[in-house]
Motif scaffolding. Structure first.
Motif, PDB file in Angstrom:
ATOM      1  N   ASP A  63       0.827  -1.210   0.000  1.00 37.58           N
ATOM      2  CA  ASP A  63       0.000   0.000   0.000  1.00 37.58           C
ATOM      3  C   ASP A  63       0.858   1.256   0.000  1.00 37.58           C
ATOM      4  O   ASP A  63       1.920   1.313   0.632  1.00 37.58           O
ATOM      5  N   ARG A  64       0.332   2.275  -0.683  1.00 34.48           N
ATOM      6  CA  ARG A  64       0.940   3.596  -0.632  1.00 34.48           C
ATOM      7  C   ARG A  64      -0.032   4.574   0.029  1.00 34.48           C
ATOM      8  O   ARG A  64      -1.231   4.547  -0.243  1.00 34.48           O
ATOM      9  N   VAL A  65       0.517   5.428   0.878  1.00 26.92           N
ATOM     10  CA  VAL A  65      -0.310   6.446   1.519  1.00 26.92           C
ATOM     11  C   VAL A  65       0.072   7.815   0.972  1.00 26.92           C
ATOM     12  O   VAL A  65       1.219   8.062   0.590  1.00 26.92           O
ATOM     13  N   ALA A  66      -0.905   8.692   0.933  1.00 28.33           N
ATOM     14  CA  ALA A  66      -0.686  10.035   0.399  1.00 28.33           C
ATOM     15  C   ALA A  66      -0.130  10.947   1.481  1.00 28.33           C
ATOM     16  O   ALA A  66      -0.752  11.121   2.532  1.00 28.33           O
ATOM     17  N   ALA A  67       1.025  11.524   1.195  1.00 27.03           N
ATOM     18  CA  ALA A  67       1.611  12.549   2.052  1.00 27.03           C
ATOM     19  C   ALA A  67       1.508  13.874   1.309  1.00 27.03           C
ATOM     20  O   ALA A  67       2.236  14.108   0.335  1.00 27.03           O
ATOM     21  N   ASP A  68       0.578  14.714   1.726  1.00 25.61           N
ATOM     22  CA  ASP A  68       0.406  16.031   1.114  1.00 25.61           C
ATOM     23  C   ASP A  68       1.341  17.009   1.802  1.00 25.61           C
ATOM     24  O   ASP A  68       1.343  17.132   3.036  1.00 25.61           O
ATOM     25  N   ILE A  69       2.125  17.720   0.997  1.00 25.77           N
ATOM     26  CA  ILE A  69       3.252  18.509   1.502  1.00 25.77           C
ATOM     27  C   ILE A  69       3.119  19.959   1.059  1.00 25.77           C
ATOM     28  O   ILE A  69       2.762  20.234  -0.088  1.00 25.77           O
ATOM     29  N   VAL A  70       3.413  20.860   1.964  1.00 27.35           N
ATOM     30  CA  VAL A  70       3.622  22.265   1.605  1.00 27.35           C
ATOM     31  C   VAL A  70       4.939  22.680   2.238  1.00 27.35           C
ATOM     32  O   VAL A  70       5.167  22.459   3.431  1.00 27.35           O
ATOM     33  N   ARG A  71       5.819  23.265   1.398  1.00 30.99           N
ATOM     34  CA  ARG A  71       7.154  23.641   1.875  1.00 30.99           C
ATOM     35  C   ARG A  71       7.626  24.873   1.107  1.00 30.99           C
ATOM     36  O   ARG A  71       7.180  25.138  -0.012  1.00 30.99           O
ATOM     37  N   PRO A  72       8.510  25.659   1.717  1.00 32.02           N
ATOM     38  CA  PRO A  72       8.989  26.864   1.031  1.00 32.02           C
ATOM     39  C   PRO A  72       9.644  26.526  -0.305  1.00 32.02           C
ATOM     40  O   PRO A  72      10.384  25.541  -0.427  1.00 32.02           O
ATOM     41  N   LYS A  73       9.381  27.382  -1.302  1.00 32.14           N
ATOM     42  CA  LYS A  73       9.971  27.166  -2.621  1.00 32.14           C
ATOM     43  C   LYS A  73      11.486  27.225  -2.549  1.00 32.14           C
ATOM     44  O   LYS A  73      12.196  26.595  -3.353  1.00 32.14           O
ATOM     45  N   GLU A  74      12.001  27.958  -1.568  1.00 34.64           N
ATOM     46  CA  GLU A  74      13.449  28.089  -1.415  1.00 34.64           C
ATOM     47  C   GLU A  74      14.135  26.754  -1.160  1.00 34.64           C
ATOM     48  O   GLU A  74      15.356  26.637  -1.335  1.00 34.64           O
ATOM     49  N   THR A  75      13.371  25.729  -0.748  1.00 31.22           N
ATOM     50  CA  THR A  75      13.990  24.428  -0.488  1.00 31.22           C
ATOM     51  C   THR A  75      14.394  23.720  -1.776  1.00 31.22           C
ATOM     52  O   THR A  75      15.058  22.684  -1.721  1.00 31.22           O
ATOM     53  N   GLU A  76      14.012  24.280  -2.934  1.00 31.94           N
ATOM     54  CA  GLU A  76      14.478  23.720  -4.198  1.00 31.94           C
ATOM     55  C   GLU A  76      15.946  24.026  -4.434  1.00 31.94           C
ATOM     56  O   GLU A  76      16.602  23.387  -5.270  1.00 31.94           O
ATOM     57  N   ALA A  77      16.464  25.029  -3.740  1.00 36.96           N
ATOM     58  CA  ALA A  77      17.878  25.356  -3.881  1.00 36.96           C
ATOM     59  C   ALA A  77      18.735  24.237  -3.306  1.00 36.96           C
ATOM     60  O   ALA A  77      18.409  23.640  -2.275  1.00 36.96           O
ATOM     61  N   LYS A  78      19.821  23.973  -3.945  1.00 39.05           N
ATOM     62  CA  LYS A  78      20.695  22.885  -3.528  1.00 39.05           C
ATOM     63  C   LYS A  78      21.238  23.142  -2.123  1.00 39.05           C
ATOM     64  O   LYS A  78      21.714  24.223  -1.807  1.00 39.05           O
ATOM     65  N   GLY A  79      21.121  22.128  -1.276  1.00 41.69           N
ATOM     66  CA  GLY A  79      21.704  22.187   0.061  1.00 41.69           C
ATOM     67  C   GLY A  79      20.818  22.783   1.121  1.00 41.69           C
ATOM     68  O   GLY A  79      21.168  22.757   2.296  1.00 41.69           O
ATOM     69  N   VAL A  80      19.666  23.349   0.749  1.00 36.97           N
ATOM     70  CA  VAL A  80      18.759  23.916   1.754  1.00 36.97           C
ATOM     71  C   VAL A  80      17.862  22.811   2.291  1.00 36.97           C
ATOM     72  O   VAL A  80      17.125  22.184   1.531  1.00 36.97           O
ATOM     73  N   LYS A  81      17.923  22.578   3.563  1.00 34.46           N
ATOM     74  CA  LYS A  81      17.137  21.521   4.184  1.00 34.46           C
ATOM     75  C   LYS A  81      16.364  22.086   5.374  1.00 34.46           C
ATOM     76  O   LYS A  81      16.866  22.957   6.088  1.00 34.46           O
ATOM     77  N   ILE A  82      15.159  21.562   5.561  1.00 34.26           N
ATOM     78  CA  ILE A  82      14.298  22.063   6.634  1.00 34.26           C
ATOM     79  C   ILE A  82      13.649  20.887   7.364  1.00 34.26           C
ATOM     80  O   ILE A  82      13.518  19.796   6.828  1.00 34.26           O
ATOM     81  N   PRO A  83      13.206  21.124   8.603  1.00 40.06           N
ATOM     82  CA  PRO A  83      12.502  20.072   9.348  1.00 40.06           C
ATOM     83  C   PRO A  83      11.032  20.015   8.982  1.00 40.06           C
ATOM     84  O   PRO A  83      10.508  20.875   8.263  1.00 40.06           O
ATOM     85  N   VAL A  84      10.336  19.023   9.533  1.00 43.36           N
ATOM     86  CA  VAL A  84       8.952  18.739   9.142  1.00 43.36           C
ATOM     87  C   VAL A  84       8.044  18.691  10.358  1.00 43.36           C
ATOM     88  O   VAL A  84       8.373  18.080  11.385  1.00 43.36           O
TER      89      VAL A  84
END
Length: 638
Positions: A63-84
């Motif tokens: 089974d797969r479960v849906a994880a709906d995510i909203v995160r800052p667009k800035e996290t697309e930059a390489k090396g930027v990581k954030i908590p959840v």
């Protein structure tokens, strides 16, 4: 606490953001908290389908479960990581979340738009991702609900694993390309009320790596204690809840799983393997996450034994923890102490997920609502001065009435079980003898007496039939203004004006209706309750038929609480049989004869109860004002 390299990076990013915020230049190197510097309207909104590794619906595929995510667009930059911050729930389509019953919404392409609650609005601009997970078998997730069992817990744990690079996520419900969570530090905080908070407890009890903190609100700690109580049954079972949360997930065949939910729990109140699978207290030794816990001391849905036994188990494991206890029923602190709660939550997540040294863990351990909107902080819970105190009922001049004392007792008292009567029938007119209960009181107190913690009662009783129920209550007799926990809002009134908590985006509002305390004036307050089946006197795993005329001794728990019985009030113990409308009655209602010399109640008390000399019975004043118990029909869905 310790952070890996990714966690250190997230902390640096968060601190930098705070210093670069308006007014941040030259600020202290240890800011109070993260600031809203990220663009919420432009945030990335996406769904990742995480493989749970289980086949709950029996279709031959995991089974797969849906994880709906909203995160800052800035996290697309390489090396930027954030908590959840993560809320795993079965209610995103069937029932809604929060005081306004918000559901998830999607655009025409299935992209998530509306995220229930304020977590995304408030925290995403501050450098967090918010992930809302559909539990297996609910909303858009595959699989089937199993009401707190392995599938429920694993469907949320798998997402924590994916955020830490240990599980697979995909762009589609079936097939699709693999998606790594390369923007995540791996630091996860789970939060949620009721079923959602229950899953947070369950995931924490697995010891999964990366889960740094949980915030369980009015949450279950053992599903046995939601449906049963020391051998007594509450009259409803898990399969009804499963069918409720699955109802909008078309195309899933969960009939086989639902049969397991029907056949798994014993029809009586015995504890067995089905309940052991759903007992997080027994697994609390695995918890590595910190815990910020909130519960209403008048919650008659997820009863207060849940927070008390969970808290005690966490304490044995040395878990960092903090607790809020309100006078409400089943209510989120956002709806009774909004600004203070959001502030605490902000500092809590900043510390445990971002690594900021803001001192939140060094503040008072407990905050308790003494009167509506009046709070007292404590250095510990239970209160540091509270200790187990043994009290006994001593007979008076009227049958079934007497004093509650620390001294010895003798003699017997009898009552006849009457399933048509319940707690408020027993508590009314305390100065008059009743054939359906026993009542023992301290008499008027010379000083305040605090009940803080989880109590128990040991009853030695002789039944006249082969089965019998026991109920016990602690009652504070005296006038008080309390939250109307049995009202429609369970202690709150919802207004029409709104306050906003974070940024808005099209289809995703940060604004919520203001709530105020709904109060009631009462002459007595039931502060703790407990129920048991005397047939489980020897063991909760197997009931035994009783022999009429033989004495049996059983110890069972009283609900956890924190309550001050004021000077001039009296503290009373009531013992009865079937609590009508709450527990299921025996096949034949017995007369029960109680041996008072061998019947004790152990109450966690701060203060000294009097060695009372007199009847101990509160004066009869005719009908007393009280708050009716919440109707049982409202208590079958956490």
């Amino acid at each position: 606490m310790r952070f890996g390299a990714a966690g250190v990076l997230a902390t640096v990013v968060a601190v930098t953001a705070a210093l670069l915020a308006p007014g941040g230049a030259g600020a202290a190197p240890r800011p109070r908290g993260t600031e809203p510097v990220y663009d919420f309207a432009g945030a990335i909104r996406e769904t990742v389908w995480v493989d749970t590794g289980r086949d709950g619906d029996g279709d031959g595929r995991t089974d797969r479960v849906a994880a709906d995510i909203v995160r800052p667009k800035e996290t697309e930059a390489k090396g930027v990581k954030i908590p959840v911050i993560m809320d795993a729930s079965p209610y995103y389509s069937c029932c809604g979340r929060g005081n306004e019953s918000e559901r998830k919404t999607y655009d025409a392409n299935g992209r998530p738009v509306g995220f229930p609650l304020y977590y995304d609005n408030y925290f995403v601009p501050r450098g967090y991702a918010v992930v809302l997970v559909d539990l297996a078998g609910t909303n858009r997730a595959q699989g089937c609900a199993d009401v707190g069992g392995v599938s429920d817990v694993q469907s949320a744990k798998a997402v924590v694993d994916w955020l830490n690079g240990r599980a697979a996520g995909y762009r589609a419900k079936t097939g699709g390309s693999a998606v790594p969570a390369n923007w995540s530090t791996g630091n996860v905080g789970m939060i949620g009320k009721s079923y959602d908070g229950t899953i947070a407890n369950g995931v924490a009890a697995t010891g999964v790596g990366g889960l740094r903190t949980i915030v369980p609100i009015a949450a279950i700690s053992s599903w046995y204690d939601y449906y049963r109580s020391d051998g007594a049954t509450f009259g409803f079972d898990p399969v009804g809840l499963a069918r409720t949360v699955e109802q909008r997930n078309s195309g899933q065949d969960c009939s086989a799983q639902n049969r397991k939910l029907t056949q798994g729990p014993p029809a009586n109140g015995d504890y067995g393997p089905f309940w052991a699978d759903r007992d997080y207290v027994a697994k609390a030794k695995n918890v590595r996450a910190s815990v910020l816990l909130s519960h209403g001391v008048n919650d008659l849905n997820v009863k207060t034994i849940h927070f008390g036994q969970w808290w005690d188990a966490l304490a044995k494991n040395g878990v960092e923890r903090k607790i809020w206890l309100s006078q409400t029923g089943h209510v989120d602190p956002f709806d009774y102490r909004r600004a203070d709660w959001v502030d605490l939550l902000h500092r809590w997540f900043d510390h445990y997920l971002m690594g900021l040294d803001n001192g939140v863990e060094r503040g008072p351990m407990a905050s308790v609502e003494r009167r509506p909107d009046q709070w007292a902080d404590q250095s510990a819970w239970p209160a540091a001065a509270a200790s187990p105190t043994v009290l006994r009922g001593r007979p008076g001049t009227e049958p079934g009435l007497g004093s509650l004392t620390t001294g010895a007792s003798s003699g017997t008292a009898a009552f006849t079980d009457d399933p048509s009567r319940g707690e408020n029938d027993w508590a009314a007119d305390p100065g008059t003898a009743s054939g359906s209960r026993l009542l023992y009181s301290t008499g008027e107190l010379a000083n305040d007496l605090q009940v803080s913690g989880t109590g128990s009662i040991t009853v030695t009783a002789t039944p006249s039939t082969s089965s019998a129920r026991l109920s016990a209550m602690l009652v504070d007799y005296g006038p008080a203004t309390i939250r109307n926990f049995a009202g429609r809002g369970e202690g709150i009134t919802t207004g029409t004006e709104r306050t906003c908590w974070g940024a808005n985006a099209p289809g995703d509002s940060a604004c919520y209706k203001v709530t105020t305390a709904d109060t009631a004036n009462v002459d007595y307050t039931i502060i703790s309750r407990g129920w048991a089946d005397l047939a489980n006197y020897r063991s909760l795993t197997k009931e035994e038929p009783l022999v009429p005329g033989r004495a049996y001794t059983m110890t069972f728990r009283l609900a956890s609480t924190d309550h001050v019985v004021p000077r001039g009030h009296t503290l009373a113990l009531i013992i009865g049989g079937t609590d009508g409308g709450v527990v299921s009655p025996p096949a034949r209602t017995p007369e029960l004869t109680v041996d008072l010399a061998k019947t004790t109640v152990t109450v966690p008390l701060a203060g000294t109860p009097p060695e009372f000399r007199g009847s101990g019975v509160p004066a009869g004043r005719g009908p007393l004002a009280h708050v009716d118990a919440v109707p049982q029909a409202r208590l079958d869905r956490p």
